[in-house]
Scaffold this motif. Structure first.
Motif, PDB file in Angstrom:
ATOM      1  N   GLU A 237       0.877  -1.347   0.208  1.00 58.46           N
ATOM      2  CA  GLU A 237      -0.037   0.007   0.073  1.00 58.46           C
ATOM      3  C   GLU A 237       0.833   1.191  -0.047  1.00 58.46           C
ATOM      4  OE1 GLU A 237      -3.473   2.164   2.799  1.00 58.46           O
ATOM      5  OE2 GLU A 237      -3.246  -0.073   2.969  1.00 58.46           O
ATOM      6  N   LYS A 238       1.752   1.287   0.918  1.00 55.97           N
ATOM      7  CA  LYS A 238       2.783   2.553   0.834  1.00 55.97           C
ATOM      8  C   LYS A 238       3.642   2.521  -0.501  1.00 55.97           C
ATOM      9  CE  LYS A 238       5.013   1.085   4.450  1.00 55.97           C
ATOM     10  NZ  LYS A 238       5.966   1.079   5.755  1.00 55.97           N
ATOM     11  N   PHE A 239       4.038   1.675  -0.871  1.00 53.36           N
ATOM     12  CA  PHE A 239       4.669   1.436  -2.498  1.00 53.36           C
ATOM     13  C   PHE A 239       3.718   2.154  -3.361  1.00 53.36           C
ATOM     14  CE2 PHE A 239       7.000  -2.359  -1.113  1.00 53.36           C
ATOM     15  CZ  PHE A 239       8.119  -1.670  -0.393  1.00 53.36           C
ATOM     16  N   ILE A 240       2.525   1.705  -3.381  1.00 56.58           N
ATOM     17  CA  ILE A 240       1.733   2.388  -4.572  1.00 56.58           C
ATOM     18  C   ILE A 240       1.423   3.762  -4.093  1.00 56.58           C
ATOM     19  CG2 ILE A 240      -0.519   2.181  -5.476  1.00 56.58           C
ATOM     20  CD1 ILE A 240      -0.495  -0.947  -5.235  1.00 56.58           C
ATOM     21  N   LYS A 241       1.075   4.086  -3.194  1.00 54.73           N
ATOM     22  CA  LYS A 241       0.742   5.422  -2.634  1.00 54.73           C
ATOM     23  C   LYS A 241       2.011   6.512  -3.108  1.00 54.73           C
ATOM     24  CE  LYS A 241      -1.331   8.392   1.079  1.00 54.73           C
ATOM     25  NZ  LYS A 241      -0.302   9.422   0.551  1.00 54.73           N
ATOM     26  N   ASN A 242       3.178   5.927  -2.727  1.00 58.44           N
ATOM     27  CA  ASN A 242       4.234   6.700  -3.135  1.00 58.44           C
ATOM     28  C   ASN A 242       4.585   6.686  -4.472  1.00 58.44           C
ATOM     29  OD1 ASN A 242       7.458   6.464  -3.478  1.00 58.44           O
ATOM     30  ND2 ASN A 242       6.986   8.016  -1.954  1.00 58.44           N
ATOM     31  N   SER A 243       4.202   5.831  -5.227  1.00 63.93           N
ATOM     32  CA  SER A 243       4.432   5.831  -6.582  1.00 63.93           C
ATOM     33  C   SER A 243       3.480   6.722  -7.598  1.00 63.93           C
ATOM     34  CB  SER A 243       4.431   4.240  -7.405  1.00 63.93           C
ATOM     35  OG  SER A 243       2.798   4.003  -7.239  1.00 63.93           O
ATOM     36  N   TYR A 256       1.349 -14.067  -7.516  1.00 67.94           N
ATOM     37  CA  TYR A 256      -0.010 -13.819  -7.358  1.00 67.94           C
ATOM     38  C   TYR A 256      -0.319 -13.084  -6.127  1.00 67.94           C
ATOM     39  CZ  TYR A 256      -4.881 -14.581  -5.893  1.00 67.94           C
ATOM     40  OH  TYR A 256      -5.955 -14.069  -5.438  1.00 67.94           O
ATOM     41  N   SER A 257       0.287 -13.264  -4.974  1.00 66.71           N
ATOM     42  CA  SER A 257       0.000 -12.695  -3.619  1.00 66.71           C
ATOM     43  C   SER A 257       0.302 -11.266  -3.850  1.00 66.71           C
ATOM     44  CB  SER A 257       0.760 -13.499  -2.533  1.00 66.71           C
ATOM     45  OG  SER A 257       2.228 -13.318  -2.983  1.00 66.71           O
ATOM     46  N   LEU A 258       1.510 -10.895  -4.414  1.00 62.91           N
ATOM     47  CA  LEU A 258       1.655  -9.288  -4.843  1.00 62.91           C
ATOM     48  C   LEU A 258       0.623  -8.867  -5.685  1.00 62.91           C
ATOM     49  CD1 LEU A 258       5.593  -9.391  -5.165  1.00 62.91           C
ATOM     50  CD2 LEU A 258       4.198  -8.684  -3.108  1.00 62.91           C
ATOM     51  N   SER A 259       0.274  -9.567  -6.438  1.00 64.51           N
ATOM     52  CA  SER A 259      -0.766  -9.112  -7.419  1.00 64.51           C
ATOM     53  C   SER A 259      -1.976  -8.833  -7.019  1.00 64.51           C
ATOM     54  CB  SER A 259      -1.151  -9.932  -8.656  1.00 64.51           C
ATOM     55  OG  SER A 259      -0.028 -10.526  -9.335  1.00 64.51           O
ATOM     56  N   LEU A 261      -2.368  -8.305  -3.623  1.00 62.30           N
ATOM     57  CA  LEU A 261      -2.410  -7.313  -2.603  1.00 62.30           C
ATOM     58  C   LEU A 261      -2.309  -5.927  -3.330  1.00 62.30           C
ATOM     59  CD1 LEU A 261       0.796  -8.793  -0.247  1.00 62.30           C
ATOM     60  CD2 LEU A 261      -1.669  -8.097   0.400  1.00 62.30           C
ATOM     61  N   ALA A 262      -1.770  -5.640  -4.158  1.00 68.19           N
ATOM     62  CA  ALA A 262      -1.648  -4.407  -5.161  1.00 68.19           C
ATOM     63  C   ALA A 262      -2.904  -4.186  -5.509  1.00 68.19           C
ATOM     64  CB  ALA A 262      -0.621  -4.474  -6.268  1.00 68.19           C
ATOM     65  N   LYS A 267      -7.799  -0.499  -4.666  1.00 66.93           N
ATOM     66  CA  LYS A 267      -8.994  -0.264  -4.405  1.00 66.93           C
ATOM     67  C   LYS A 267      -9.316   0.515  -2.954  1.00 66.93           C
ATOM     68  CE  LYS A 267     -13.457  -2.456  -3.658  1.00 66.93           C
ATOM     69  NZ  LYS A 267     -14.317  -4.176  -3.722  1.00 66.93           N
ATOM     70  N   LYS A 268      -8.315   0.506  -1.825  1.00 68.96           N
ATOM     71  CA  LYS A 268      -8.391   1.160  -0.670  1.00 68.96           C
ATOM     72  C   LYS A 268      -8.125   2.453  -0.918  1.00 68.96           C
ATOM     73  CE  LYS A 268      -6.375   0.772   4.057  1.00 68.96           C
ATOM     74  NZ  LYS A 268      -5.719   0.066   4.910  1.00 68.96           N
ATOM     75  N   LEU A 269      -7.124   2.590  -1.749  1.00 65.61           N
ATOM     76  CA  LEU A 269      -6.619   4.275  -2.104  1.00 65.61           C
ATOM     77  C   LEU A 269      -7.558   5.000  -3.129  1.00 65.61           C
ATOM     78  CD1 LEU A 269      -2.886   3.403  -2.131  1.00 65.61           C
ATOM     79  CD2 LEU A 269      -4.034   4.615  -0.256  1.00 65.61           C
ATOM     80  N   GLY A 270      -8.502   3.893  -3.703  1.00 67.19           N
ATOM     81  CA  GLY A 270      -9.414   4.944  -4.538  1.00 67.19           C
ATOM     82  C   GLY A 270      -8.830   4.934  -6.021  1.00 67.19           C
ATOM     83  N   LEU A 271      -7.892   4.197  -6.368  1.00 66.52           N
ATOM     84  CA  LEU A 271      -7.175   4.046  -7.539  1.00 66.52           C
ATOM     85  C   LEU A 271      -7.741   3.153  -8.320  1.00 66.52           C
ATOM     86  CD1 LEU A 271      -3.368   4.320  -5.995  1.00 66.52           C
ATOM     87  CD2 LEU A 271      -4.862   6.224  -6.890  1.00 66.52           C
ATOM     88  N   LYS A 272      -7.695   3.323  -9.853  1.00 68.26           N
ATOM     89  CA  LYS A 272      -8.224   2.445 -10.782  1.00 68.26           C
ATOM     90  C   LYS A 272      -6.937   1.954 -11.934  1.00 68.26           C
ATOM     91  CE  LYS A 272     -12.908   4.108 -10.814  1.00 68.26           C
ATOM     92  NZ  LYS A 272     -13.651   2.776 -10.191  1.00 68.26           N
ATOM     93  N   THR A 273      -7.206   0.738 -12.182  1.00 65.74           N
ATOM     94  CA  THR A 273      -6.342   0.568 -13.219  1.00 65.74           C
ATOM     95  C   THR A 273      -7.124   0.374 -14.731  1.00 65.74           C
ATOM     96  OG1 THR A 273      -4.719  -1.439 -14.180  1.00 65.74           O
ATOM     97  CG2 THR A 273      -6.496  -1.881 -12.753  1.00 65.74           C
ATOM     98  N   PRO A 274      -6.486   0.758 -15.759  1.00 62.90           N
ATOM     99  CA  PRO A 274      -5.415   1.527 -15.914  1.00 62.90           C
ATOM    100  C   PRO A 274      -5.167   2.931 -15.782  1.00 62.90           C
ATOM    101  CG  PRO A 274      -6.376   0.907 -18.079  1.00 62.90           C
ATOM    102  CD  PRO A 274      -7.325   0.597 -17.065  1.00 62.90           C
ATOM    103  N   ASP A 275      -6.512   3.572 -15.600  1.00 56.10           N
ATOM    104  CA  ASP A 275      -6.445   5.082 -15.560  1.00 56.10           C
ATOM    105  C   ASP A 275      -5.297   5.641 -14.650  1.00 56.10           C
ATOM    106  OD1 ASP A 275      -8.552   4.827 -17.104  1.00 56.10           O
ATOM    107  OD2 ASP A 275     -10.105   4.960 -15.703  1.00 56.10           O
TER     108      ASP A 275
END
Length: 344
Positions: A237-243, A256-259, A261-262, A267-275
């Motif tokens: 979660e920290k990695f993605i927020k920082n990125s 798979y586990s990292l996929s 978790l990401a 979803k928790k951070l309100g981010l969408k893929t691929p937007d």
């Protein structure tokens, strides 16, 4: 109740004890047929009589007579891990077809536990082992190699273990394939999240990522974030927020586990893929098709990995030399790698 013996089966079937022994101790060929010098119809009748009488083979006695137990052991890092759970099913099916019973145990990425488990299964006189080595576990495996125990390394390699069979994925190609796809889709600021496990499969996927980034002149953008199993949920979660704050536009997730978790963190951070972030995951899962946007992912050939490992091990048990088998990954395209509309 009196225990049914091989003599009872022979008497009921009207054949010799030796013939019954041939049938009950026979292995099966790749098509599931009994491999023994007995007429197929007679063998079938013997098996039917044995089943009707409730005969159970005395494996301990058979092992003492033949030196074989017709059992193998499979030791992954975690039997509940999605990848190993799937592959273990394939291993068990193939082993049963070839006349082998399978013992399963997990090392939990712990070298001492791996050594303990290896000792325990060898005490049951298994004929050979399929092992996913963990960091620090080379010495325990090499002890068995020196004792001439047939061993196949599955999914993970080690330069410190020689004279064993190996059934592996081309993990460098997997990392390259994932990264190349993202680059070809127009992404340039591509990063990766990995575990600090010290295992070959992850380090080679990381190499594939680096190779592809270097090939396309993106050396300055290479960045791999490392986490442990215990800290992965919060770290990812920290990695993605920082990125997002740094303008990263894509991630390659090599397990798979990292996929999972990401995707959960996004979803928790309100981010969408691929937007907001493009994603390439690893291994197959229903979550990839059920997610709001389907997820592009690398596919490992589980059935082939499982079956090849059993075929190679049983071949080695029969006295044939070890081999190294490298299987190719494939790519399943989803919506998570479509070009980010915000940057068009």
């Amino acid at each position: 109740m009196k225990r049914v013996t091989i003599r009872d089966v022979a008497k009921e079937a009207g054949v010799s004890v030796t013939l019954v022994s041939f049938v009950m101790n026979a292995k099966r060929d790749p098509d599931g047929n009994l491999d023994c010098p007995v007429n197929p119809e007679t063998a079938k009748r013997v098996l039917q009589v044995a089943q009707r009488l409730g005969y159970r083979r005395n494996f301990a006695a058979a092992s003492l007579r033949s030196g074989r137990s017709n059992t193998i052991a499979v030791i992954p890092n975690d039997i509940s891990n999605k990848f190993f759970a799937g592959i273990s099913r394939c291993i068990e099916d193939k082993a049963h077809q070839l006349g082998y019973t399978v013992f399963f145990a997990s090392s939990d990425e712990n070298a001492q536990k791996l050594e303990d488990v290896l000792g325990a299964v060898m005490a049951h006189n298994v004929d050979g082992l399929i092992v996913a080595p963990c960091a620090g576990g080379d010495a325990a495996i090499n002890k068995l190699v020196d004792a001439k125990v047939p061993i196949v390394l599955l999914d993970r390699d080690s330069d410190q273990i020689q004279n064993v069979g190996k059934v592996l994925l081309d993990d460098v190609e997997a990392g390259c394939m994932a990264t190349e796809l993202l680059v070809n889709k127009g992404y340039t600021n591509i990063e990766m999240i990995s575990y600090t496990l010290g295992i070959s499969s992850l380090s080679e996927r990381e190499s594939g990522y680096r190779n592809a980034m270097t090939k396309h002149g993106l050396v300055d953008n290479i960045r791999i974030h490392y986490t442990t199993y215990g800290d992965a949920a919060s770290d990812v979660e920290k990695f993605i927020k920082n990125s997002i704050d740094r303008g990263v536009d894509a991630f390659f997730l090599p397990t798979y586990s990292l996929s999972a978790l990401a995707l959960s963190a996004m979803k928790k951070l309100g981010l969408k893929t691929p937007d907001d972030l493009a994603i390439v995951g690893f291994d197959e899962s229903d979550i990839y098709s059920l997610y709001e946007t389907t997820v592009t992912h690398i596919v490992q050939p589980l059935k082939e990995l499982g079956e090849k490992s059993v075929e190679l091990l049983t071949s080695m048990i029969a006295g044939n030399p070890s081999e190294v088998i490298i299987l190719k990954p494939t790519l399943c395209l989803g919506g998570s790698t479509e070009r980010n509309k915000k940057s068009l």
